[in-house]
Design a protein around this motif. Sequence first.
Motif, PDB file in Angstrom:
ATOM      1  N   PHE A 168       0.802  -1.231   0.037  1.00 30.97           N
ATOM      2  CA  PHE A 168      -0.027   0.030   0.170  1.00 30.97           C
ATOM      3  C   PHE A 168       0.830   1.322  -0.069  1.00 30.97           C
ATOM      4  O   PHE A 168       1.866   1.242   0.616  1.00 30.97           O
ATOM      5  N   HIS A 169       0.438   2.370  -0.517  1.00 29.91           N
ATOM      6  CA  HIS A 169       0.760   3.587  -0.499  1.00 29.91           C
ATOM      7  C   HIS A 169       2.336   3.611  -1.145  1.00 29.91           C
ATOM      8  O   HIS A 169       3.331   4.092  -0.397  1.00 29.91           O
ATOM      9  N   ALA A 170       2.459   2.750  -2.317  1.00 27.68           N
ATOM     10  CA  ALA A 170       3.638   2.732  -2.929  1.00 27.68           C
ATOM     11  C   ALA A 170       4.543   3.921  -3.492  1.00 27.68           C
ATOM     12  O   ALA A 170       5.704   3.802  -3.391  1.00 27.68           O
ATOM     13  N   ALA A 171       3.672   5.104  -3.463  1.00 25.30           N
ATOM     14  CA  ALA A 171       4.446   6.146  -3.816  1.00 25.30           C
ATOM     15  C   ALA A 171       4.952   6.933  -2.600  1.00 25.30           C
ATOM     16  O   ALA A 171       5.863   7.896  -3.162  1.00 25.30           O
ATOM     17  N   ALA A 172       5.038   6.715  -1.478  1.00 25.26           N
ATOM     18  CA  ALA A 172       5.592   7.369  -0.253  1.00 25.26           C
ATOM     19  C   ALA A 172       7.108   6.955  -0.197  1.00 25.26           C
ATOM     20  O   ALA A 172       7.641   6.603   0.809  1.00 25.26           O
ATOM     21  N   GLU A 173       7.745   7.351  -1.312  1.00 24.84           N
ATOM     22  CA  GLU A 173       9.241   7.332  -1.318  1.00 24.84           C
ATOM     23  C   GLU A 173       9.946   7.896  -0.013  1.00 24.84           C
ATOM     24  O   GLU A 173       9.433   9.156   0.256  1.00 24.84           O
ATOM     25  N   PRO A 174      10.873   7.482   0.581  1.00 25.64           N
ATOM     26  CA  PRO A 174      11.707   6.097   0.346  1.00 25.64           C
ATOM     27  C   PRO A 174      11.050   4.850   1.279  1.00 25.64           C
ATOM     28  O   PRO A 174      11.591   3.969   1.468  1.00 25.64           O
ATOM     29  N   MET A 175       9.835   5.099   1.788  1.00 20.69           N
ATOM     30  CA  MET A 175       9.296   4.291   2.896  1.00 20.69           C
ATOM     31  C   MET A 175       9.119   3.021   2.545  1.00 20.69           C
ATOM     32  O   MET A 175       9.295   1.804   3.229  1.00 20.69           O
ATOM     33  N   PRO A 176       8.437   2.502   1.096  1.00 21.70           N
ATOM     34  CA  PRO A 176       8.264   1.171   0.981  1.00 21.70           C
ATOM     35  C   PRO A 176       9.318   0.364   0.997  1.00 21.70           C
ATOM     36  O   PRO A 176       9.364  -0.700   1.716  1.00 21.70           O
ATOM     37  N   ARG A 177      10.436   0.930   0.385  1.00 22.91           N
ATOM     38  CA  ARG A 177      11.627  -0.062   0.364  1.00 22.91           C
ATOM     39  C   ARG A 177      12.213  -0.301   1.625  1.00 22.91           C
ATOM     40  O   ARG A 177      12.464  -1.367   2.122  1.00 22.91           O
ATOM     41  N   ILE A 178      12.068   0.798   2.616  1.00 22.24           N
ATOM     42  CA  ILE A 178      12.817   0.701   3.982  1.00 22.24           C
ATOM     43  C   ILE A 178      11.839  -0.207   4.808  1.00 22.24           C
ATOM     44  O   ILE A 178      12.378  -1.049   5.367  1.00 22.24           O
ATOM     45  N   ALA A 179      10.458   0.123   4.709  1.00 17.39           N
ATOM     46  CA  ALA A 179       9.581  -0.752   5.730  1.00 17.39           C
ATOM     47  C   ALA A 179       9.839  -2.280   5.352  1.00 17.39           C
ATOM     48  O   ALA A 179       9.493  -2.990   6.175  1.00 17.39           O
ATOM     49  N   SER A 180       9.789  -2.605   4.024  1.00 10.80           N
ATOM     50  CA  SER A 180       9.717  -4.031   3.691  1.00 10.80           C
ATOM     51  C   SER A 180      10.929  -4.625   4.125  1.00 10.80           C
ATOM     52  O   SER A 180      10.881  -5.947   4.069  1.00 10.80           O
ATOM     53  N   THR A 181      11.938  -4.088   4.635  1.00  8.93           N
ATOM     54  CA  THR A 181      13.102  -4.802   5.068  1.00  8.93           C
ATOM     55  C   THR A 181      12.771  -5.172   6.774  1.00  8.93           C
ATOM     56  O   THR A 181      13.724  -5.968   7.176  1.00  8.93           O
ATOM     57  N   LEU A 182      11.813  -4.509   7.089  1.00 10.07           N
ATOM     58  CA  LEU A 182      11.775  -4.741   8.855  1.00 10.07           C
ATOM     59  C   LEU A 182      10.595  -5.875   8.972  1.00 10.07           C
ATOM     60  O   LEU A 182       9.857  -6.385   8.469  1.00 10.07           O
ATOM     61  N   SER A 183      11.306  -6.781  10.214  1.00  9.10           N
ATOM     62  CA  SER A 183      10.397  -7.914  10.452  1.00  9.10           C
ATOM     63  C   SER A 183       9.202  -7.783  11.524  1.00  9.10           C
ATOM     64  O   SER A 183       9.460  -6.305  11.957  1.00  9.10           O
ATOM     65  N   PRO A 184       8.206  -8.708  11.607  1.00  4.19           N
ATOM     66  CA  PRO A 184       7.351  -8.324  12.647  1.00  4.19           C
ATOM     67  C   PRO A 184       7.809  -7.537  13.931  1.00  4.19           C
ATOM     68  O   PRO A 184       7.191  -6.582  14.574  1.00  4.19           O
ATOM     69  N   ASN A 185       8.813  -8.209  14.384  1.00  7.85           N
ATOM     70  CA  ASN A 185       9.203  -7.985  15.842  1.00  7.85           C
ATOM     71  C   ASN A 185       9.919  -6.685  15.869  1.00  7.85           C
ATOM     72  O   ASN A 185       9.926  -5.692  16.674  1.00  7.85           O
ATOM     73  N   GLU A 186      10.519  -6.313  14.749  1.00  8.85           N
ATOM     74  CA  GLU A 186      11.433  -5.023  14.309  1.00  8.85           C
ATOM     75  C   GLU A 186      10.248  -3.676  14.402  1.00  8.85           C
ATOM     76  O   GLU A 186      10.476  -2.704  15.061  1.00  8.85           O
ATOM     77  N   ILE A 187       9.295  -4.111  13.641  1.00 11.13           N
ATOM     78  CA  ILE A 187       8.162  -3.228  13.742  1.00 11.13           C
ATOM     79  C   ILE A 187       7.626  -2.996  15.092  1.00 11.13           C
ATOM     80  O   ILE A 187       7.195  -1.769  15.375  1.00 11.13           O
ATOM     81  N   GLU A 188       7.359  -3.860  15.534  1.00 13.75           N
ATOM     82  CA  GLU A 188       6.660  -3.698  16.937  1.00 13.75           C
ATOM     83  C   GLU A 188       7.745  -3.014  17.986  1.00 13.75           C
ATOM     84  O   GLU A 188       7.127  -2.215  18.724  1.00 13.75           O
ATOM     85  N   ALA A 189       8.886  -3.140  17.970  1.00 14.80           N
ATOM     86  CA  ALA A 189       9.696  -2.542  18.608  1.00 14.80           C
ATOM     87  C   ALA A 189       9.992  -0.755  18.423  1.00 14.80           C
ATOM     88  O   ALA A 189       9.838   0.097  19.377  1.00 14.80           O
ATOM     89  N   LEU A 190      10.002  -0.748  16.959  1.00 15.22           N
ATOM     90  CA  LEU A 190       9.991   0.725  16.508  1.00 15.22           C
ATOM     91  C   LEU A 190       8.867   1.556  16.859  1.00 15.22           C
ATOM     92  O   LEU A 190       8.778   2.414  17.446  1.00 15.22           O
TER      93      LEU A 190
END
Length: 203
Positions: A168-190
């Motif tokens: 979703f929201h693929a145009a929000a550069e640079p976040m799609p690339r950055i966020a898709s490298t994060l694991s579920p645990n890393e997302i919860e921690a952040l």
Amino acid sequence: MKLITSKIAILAIVASAAGPLLADESVRVRNCTWCHGISAQGFSTAPRLAGQRDEYTENQLLGFKEHIRDNPYSKQYMWGAAANLSPQTAHDLAVYFSTLPPEAANDGDRELLAAGRTIYEVGIPESNIVSCLVCHGPNAEGVREIPRLGGLSYSYLKRRLEQWGEGFHAAAEPMPRIASTLSPNEIEALASYLSFIEYASFE
Ligand code: HEC
Ligand code: HEC
């Protein structure tokens, strides 16, 4: 009496910081705050707008209007809310909300705070995860069109980071690339760490 006087003083400060919007367009503001909460501090699924960078908010409003931000709740709630905003009104609302002092949601998991802070500040070089601080700032206060993240709610941050990985929201550069490298645990921690950041010096 004292309380009333100080309330009037506060209103006067807000009105002068936000220009004529509060007086003339309080109805427009209420069109937003009935979902985004009292003083725009966020409510339920609607994120806090108070204290957000005005350039960022304005860009998002145009993104909803043009259907570029296509997350499920964006579609359901914001496409309609932004449909009839003129560019000038979008700008004025963005500037107005940026002047409201933000409060931290404080709703993440405290046990993950230290882990989240480390990822935020230095990233995880061996997994190609970049430091968030380099763009979002040492206190997650953002700069120019890069948003403030500190004190946004845990559930909102988690959802945003997950949904980039889902496309979703693929145009929000640079976040799609950055966020898709994060694991579920890393997302919860952040998301946990960021939810606790208070604004010691809101200007
Ligand atoms: C019916 C409820 C509703 C109304 C009315 C509404 N919003 Fe929203 N808004 C939401 C929800 C829910 C989201 C989260 C969207 C998502 O998860 O993608 C949101 C997201 C946003 C965002 C994105 C914030 C960010 O940090 O990226 C902005 C900006 C915004 N709204 C501004 C406004 C403004 C300005 C108005 C008034 C013109 C308004 N909203 C009216 C429910 C609403
Ligand atoms: C190279 C700069 C850069 C880096 C590094 C970066 N971001 Fe971002 N971030 C942005 C920009 C620009 C946006 C706004 C994108 C848009 O909507 O146009 C953004 C938006 C966001 C949002 C949306 C906020 C909201 O209110 O909806 C979140 C959450 C976020 N970033 C988290 C992170 C996290 C966590 C990291 C570190 C893992 C990170 N960012 C690293 C530039 C960056």
